[in-house]
Design a protein around this motif. Structure first.
Motif, PDB file in Angstrom:
ATOM      1  N   MET A 141     -10.335   4.163  24.516  1.00 40.65           N
ATOM      2  CA  MET A 141      -9.121   3.426  24.160  1.00 40.65           C
ATOM      3  C   MET A 141      -7.970   4.398  23.942  1.00 40.65           C
ATOM      4  O   MET A 141      -8.144   5.465  23.358  1.00 40.65           O
ATOM      5  N   LYS A 142      -6.820   3.974  24.391  1.00 35.87           N
ATOM      6  CA  LYS A 142      -5.608   4.737  24.096  1.00 35.87           C
ATOM      7  C   LYS A 142      -4.769   3.906  23.117  1.00 35.87           C
ATOM      8  O   LYS A 142      -4.603   2.705  23.319  1.00 35.87           O
ATOM      9  N   LEU A 143      -4.304   4.573  22.074  1.00 32.49           N
ATOM     10  CA  LEU A 143      -3.556   3.848  21.044  1.00 32.49           C
ATOM     11  C   LEU A 143      -2.246   4.551  20.717  1.00 32.49           C
ATOM     12  O   LEU A 143      -2.148   5.786  20.831  1.00 32.49           O
ATOM     13  N   PHE A 144      -1.281   3.763  20.332  1.00 35.64           N
ATOM     14  CA  PHE A 144       0.004   4.304  19.875  1.00 35.64           C
ATOM     15  C   PHE A 144       0.091   4.043  18.367  1.00 35.64           C
ATOM     16  O   PHE A 144       0.097   2.884  17.945  1.00 35.64           O
ATOM     17  N   LEU A 145       0.102   5.120  17.610  1.00 36.71           N
ATOM     18  CA  LEU A 145       0.085   4.986  16.153  1.00 36.71           C
ATOM     19  C   LEU A 145       1.467   5.248  15.571  1.00 36.71           C
ATOM     20  O   LEU A 145       2.153   6.180  15.992  1.00 36.71           O
ATOM     21  N   LYS A 146       1.841   4.429  14.644  1.00 30.74           N
ATOM     22  CA  LYS A 146       3.094   4.637  13.894  1.00 30.74           C
ATOM     23  C   LYS A 146       2.687   4.829  12.438  1.00 30.74           C
ATOM     24  O   LYS A 146       2.348   3.858  11.756  1.00 30.74           O
ATOM     25  N   ILE A 147       2.695   6.082  11.998  1.00 32.20           N
ATOM     26  CA  ILE A 147       2.123   6.412  10.684  1.00 32.20           C
ATOM     27  C   ILE A 147       3.212   6.903   9.731  1.00 32.20           C
ATOM     28  O   ILE A 147       4.068   7.710  10.099  1.00 32.20           O
ATOM     29  N   TRP A 148       3.158   6.390   8.489  1.00 29.63           N
ATOM     30  CA  TRP A 148       4.103   6.820   7.460  1.00 29.63           C
ATOM     31  C   TRP A 148       3.751   8.247   7.013  1.00 29.63           C
ATOM     32  O   TRP A 148       2.635   8.490   6.564  1.00 29.63           O
ATOM     33  N   ARG A 149       4.667   9.163   7.192  1.00 28.09           N
ATOM     34  CA  ARG A 149       4.461  10.543   6.747  1.00 28.09           C
ATOM     35  C   ARG A 149       5.450  10.845   5.619  1.00 28.09           C
ATOM     36  O   ARG A 149       6.639  10.574   5.740  1.00 28.09           O
ATOM     37  N   GLN A 150       4.929  11.385   4.547  1.00 31.38           N
ATOM     38  CA  GLN A 150       5.772  11.725   3.395  1.00 31.38           C
ATOM     39  C   GLN A 150       5.162  12.942   2.725  1.00 31.38           C
ATOM     40  O   GLN A 150       3.995  12.911   2.308  1.00 31.38           O
TER      41      GLN A 150
ATOM     42  N   VAL B 261       6.179   8.245  11.778  1.00 24.72           N
ATOM     43  CA  VAL B 261       6.040   9.240  12.859  1.00 24.72           C
ATOM     44  C   VAL B 261       5.111   8.641  13.928  1.00 24.72           C
ATOM     45  O   VAL B 261       4.087   8.047  13.603  1.00 24.72           O
ATOM     46  N   ASP B 262       5.511   8.824  15.187  1.00 27.85           N
ATOM     47  CA  ASP B 262       4.718   8.282  16.299  1.00 27.85           C
ATOM     48  C   ASP B 262       3.645   9.268  16.759  1.00 27.85           C
ATOM     49  O   ASP B 262       3.917  10.464  16.878  1.00 27.85           O
ATOM     50  N   TYR B 263       2.447   8.765  17.009  1.00 26.18           N
ATOM     51  CA  TYR B 263       1.353   9.566  17.567  1.00 26.18           C
ATOM     52  C   TYR B 263       0.717   8.782  18.709  1.00 26.18           C
ATOM     53  O   TYR B 263       0.632   7.545  18.642  1.00 26.18           O
ATOM     54  N   GLU B 264       0.292   9.511  19.710  1.00 27.80           N
ATOM     55  CA  GLU B 264      -0.500   8.902  20.790  1.00 27.80           C
ATOM     56  C   GLU B 264      -1.895   9.479  20.695  1.00 27.80           C
ATOM     57  O   GLU B 264      -2.062  10.696  20.518  1.00 27.80           O
ATOM     58  N   ILE B 265      -2.891   8.637  20.807  1.00 32.27           N
ATOM     59  CA  ILE B 265      -4.266   9.135  20.728  1.00 32.27           C
ATOM     60  C   ILE B 265      -5.106   8.407  21.779  1.00 32.27           C
ATOM     61  O   ILE B 265      -4.976   7.191  21.958  1.00 32.27           O
ATOM     62  N   ASP B 266      -5.929   9.171  22.505  1.00 31.02           N
ATOM     63  CA  ASP B 266      -6.768   8.516  23.516  1.00 31.02           C
ATOM     64  C   ASP B 266      -8.229   8.912  23.305  1.00 31.02           C
ATOM     65  O   ASP B 266      -8.570   9.647  22.368  1.00 31.02           O
TER      66      ASP B 266
ATOM     67  N   ARG C 255      -7.087  -3.471  20.849  1.00 30.97           N
ATOM     68  CA  ARG C 255      -7.205  -3.398  22.306  1.00 30.97           C
ATOM     69  C   ARG C 255      -6.589  -2.116  22.815  1.00 30.97           C
ATOM     70  O   ARG C 255      -5.682  -1.539  22.172  1.00 30.97           O
ATOM     71  N   ASP C 256      -7.080  -1.692  23.973  1.00 29.93           N
ATOM     72  CA  ASP C 256      -6.541  -0.494  24.609  1.00 29.93           C
ATOM     73  C   ASP C 256      -5.026  -0.655  24.803  1.00 29.93           C
ATOM     74  O   ASP C 256      -4.571  -1.695  25.286  1.00 29.93           O
ATOM     75  N   GLY C 257      -4.277   0.337  24.373  1.00 29.35           N
ATOM     76  CA  GLY C 257      -2.818   0.280  24.539  1.00 29.35           C
ATOM     77  C   GLY C 257      -2.080  -0.329  23.360  1.00 29.35           C
ATOM     78  O   GLY C 257      -0.846  -0.426  23.369  1.00 29.35           O
ATOM     79  N   ASP C 258      -2.820  -0.753  22.323  1.00 26.37           N
ATOM     80  CA  ASP C 258      -2.174  -1.362  21.144  1.00 26.37           C
ATOM     81  C   ASP C 258      -1.319  -0.344  20.383  1.00 26.37           C
ATOM     82  O   ASP C 258      -1.613   0.858  20.368  1.00 26.37           O
ATOM     83  N   THR C 259      -0.282  -0.862  19.741  1.00 28.62           N
ATOM     84  CA  THR C 259       0.489  -0.068  18.778  1.00 28.62           C
ATOM     85  C   THR C 259       0.028  -0.472  17.378  1.00 28.62           C
ATOM     86  O   THR C 259      -0.048  -1.670  17.078  1.00 28.62           O
ATOM     87  N   ILE C 260      -0.305   0.505  16.567  1.00 25.94           N
ATOM     88  CA  ILE C 260      -0.813   0.209  15.218  1.00 25.94           C
ATOM     89  C   ILE C 260       0.102   0.862  14.165  1.00 25.94           C
ATOM     90  O   ILE C 260       0.312   2.077  14.188  1.00 25.94           O
ATOM     91  N   TYR C 261       0.628   0.049  13.275  1.00 29.93           N
ATOM     92  CA  TYR C 261       1.416   0.553  12.146  1.00 29.93           C
ATOM     93  C   TYR C 261       0.451   0.899  11.003  1.00 29.93           C
ATOM     94  O   TYR C 261      -0.380   0.071  10.618  1.00 29.93           O
TER      95      TYR C 261
END
Lengths: 220, 248
Positions: free
Chosen positions: B1-10, B20-25, B92-98
């Motif tokens: 699966m490839k995912l687009f992560l939007k993670i709170w960084r502090q 911050v955006d991350y891509e992970i496969d 699902r593959d390609g999902d964006t996850i906050y």
């Protein structure tokens, strides 16, 4: 005991009690208004009683106004405190996955109802006070029905009233069941209370809409 | 699966955070959500970056440590689970996850997704206990008969793991469900009734002092609670609070 209403639970109990009080008032207001559809004489008689009985005028009416003011002021205070409790909001928040839209937006329906009350007071309460206490006209027990239908001649006013009643319904659907929860009602009655909330929250505003539309179309 | 992560960084509690955006496969659907975060962190470390800080401990849904707010819900989209029990097959593959921390003034951010939930500890310390001598004098478990209904309710309340999902999901950041569970688990049992009055007063006072919001009965807390703690306990808390005030 003296500190109970300084606490979060005390505040919600106070909010619930004032809400239940307003629901009782709303019910009697509806019962009186619906008689205007069936009988001009009964409506005039009941309105005359409410407008001239000293107990209603000088004790219940001030209590009602105080109850309305308290409910609104406390509503705004609670909203302000609740917003303070989460200074940074979520980038993504799916409230619809866990709660009803109406329950999350009581402040919006409340503000619409408050705006409606301003119009309603301007339409009925202010002229009533002017009639009785400023111009000091002689009491006419048959004037109330005419005053009512006169207000519902305007399509804009009738539309505004009906729109406000929709928001009143949204407020009541959550407000009634929420108040019983705040007052500590056992949840074994939750399902019944929820059904009553829906019936009341839809039935009473629908009834008020019917009254406004009835007088608008019957005298069109 | 490839995912687009939007993670709170502090960086810390004082700094201002951002997404911050991350891509992970190459993420297996069988991984748990925390394993996916582990894989992400390994890759960040390989690139000499600062790994994403997040809470975890038992990884079996018991401790209540994991505290992420995933795609708009505490512990993610599934019900009655914690983040460690959430699996990547739910996405699902390609999902964006906050991925955000639990947000509440009473839960200040320590770093990234780690929040300080010691407000709950202080509420517990203010009354969430029974004062008995535990050294020696051990009594038989069934010395005091307890009604089955009350025993069951007390057990249900005691399943609260204090994760804070109730606070995170509540639009008002109210801790009422947590406090109601902790008050009820003791007050339903004979051993806990002795201190019931002081307990409820002290715990509610501490809850208010911590800066949690007011409950408006939306019910979000119950729906998002990984242990399904019922709103009935909030109604019970309200009753007990009024009774305690009348006694005092």
């Amino acid at each position: 005991m003296k500190n109970i209403f300084k606490s979060s639970i005390g505040r919600k109990i106070a909010m619930a009690l004032s809400g239940v009080f307003l629901i009782v008032f709303l019910t009697q207001h509806f019962i009186i208004n619906i008689t205007s559809v069936f009988s001009e004489d009964i409506f005039n008689m009941l309105s005359h009683f409410m407008g001239n009985n000293p107990l209603v005028q000088f004790i219940l009416q001030p209590i009602l106004i105080a109850g309305v003011l308290f409910h609104f002021v406390m509503g705004f205070v609670l909203e302000w405190q609740n917003r303070k409790a989460r200074p940074v909001t979520y980038a993504m928040y799916k409230g619809s996955r866990n709660s009803m839209f109406v329950s999350r937006n009581m402040i919006i329906s409340g503000i619409v109802i408050l705006s409606f009350l301003v119009l309603h007071f301007y339409d009925f309460w202010v002229p009533e006070m002017d009639y009785k206490y400023i111009q000091v006209k002689p009491e006419d027990p048959n004037r109330y029905y005419e005053e009512l239908i006169h207000k519902f001649e305007s399509p804009i006013r009738v539309s505004l009233y009906c729109l406000s009643f929709i928001f009143l319904g949204l407020h009541l659907v959550h407000g009634l069941s929420s108040s019983t929860q705040s007052l500590g009602t056992n949840n074994k009655y939750a399902s019944t209370i929820q059904k009553i909330s829906y019936a009341f929250g839809i039935g009473i505003p629908l009834g008020f809409c019917f009254i406004a539309l009835y007088h608008f179309f019957i005298h069109f | 699966m490839k995912l687009f992560l939007k993670i709170w960084r502090q960086k810390n509690s004082q700094s201002k955070g951002r997404i911050v955006d991350y891509e992970i496969d190459e993420i297996s659907p069988d991984m748990s959500f925390l394993e996916m975060m582990d894989v992400l962190n390994e890759r960040i470390i390989e690139e000499d970056g600062d790994p994403v800080a997040f809470d975890h401990d038992c990884r079996e849904g018991i401790c209540g440590s994991c505290s992420m707010f995933i795609n708009g819900e505490p512990h993610g989209p599934d019900k009655l689970i914690t983040t460690c029990q959430l699996h990547m097959r739910r996405f699902r593959d390609g999902d964006t996850i906050y991925i955000e921390p639990f947000r509440a003034r009473a839960f200040p951010i320590i770093k990234d997704l780690v929040v300080d939930r010691t407000a709950f500890d202080r509420i517990q310390q203010s009354g969430g206990f029974i004062s008995i001598n535990t050294s020696g004098n051990t009594l038989d478990a069934n010395t005091i008969p307890i009604e089955k209904e009350n025993a069951d309710k007390a057990f249900d309340a005691a399943t609260c793991i204090g994760c804070g999902a109730c606070v995170a999901s509540c639009k008002n950041s109210s801790a009422m469900l947590f406090v109601s569970a902790k008050v009820s688990q003791f007050s339903l049992l004979p051993q806990g009734k002795v201190e019931a009055t002081d307990r409820v007063l002290n715990m509610v006072n501490q809850m208010d002092d911590e800066g949690f919001g007011n409950c408006t009965n939306t019910g979000a807390c119950h729906v998002e609670c990984p242990k399904g703690i019922s709103l009935d306990y909030i109604a019970k808390l309200n009753r007990e609070y009024v009774k305690a005030n009348l006694k005092k």
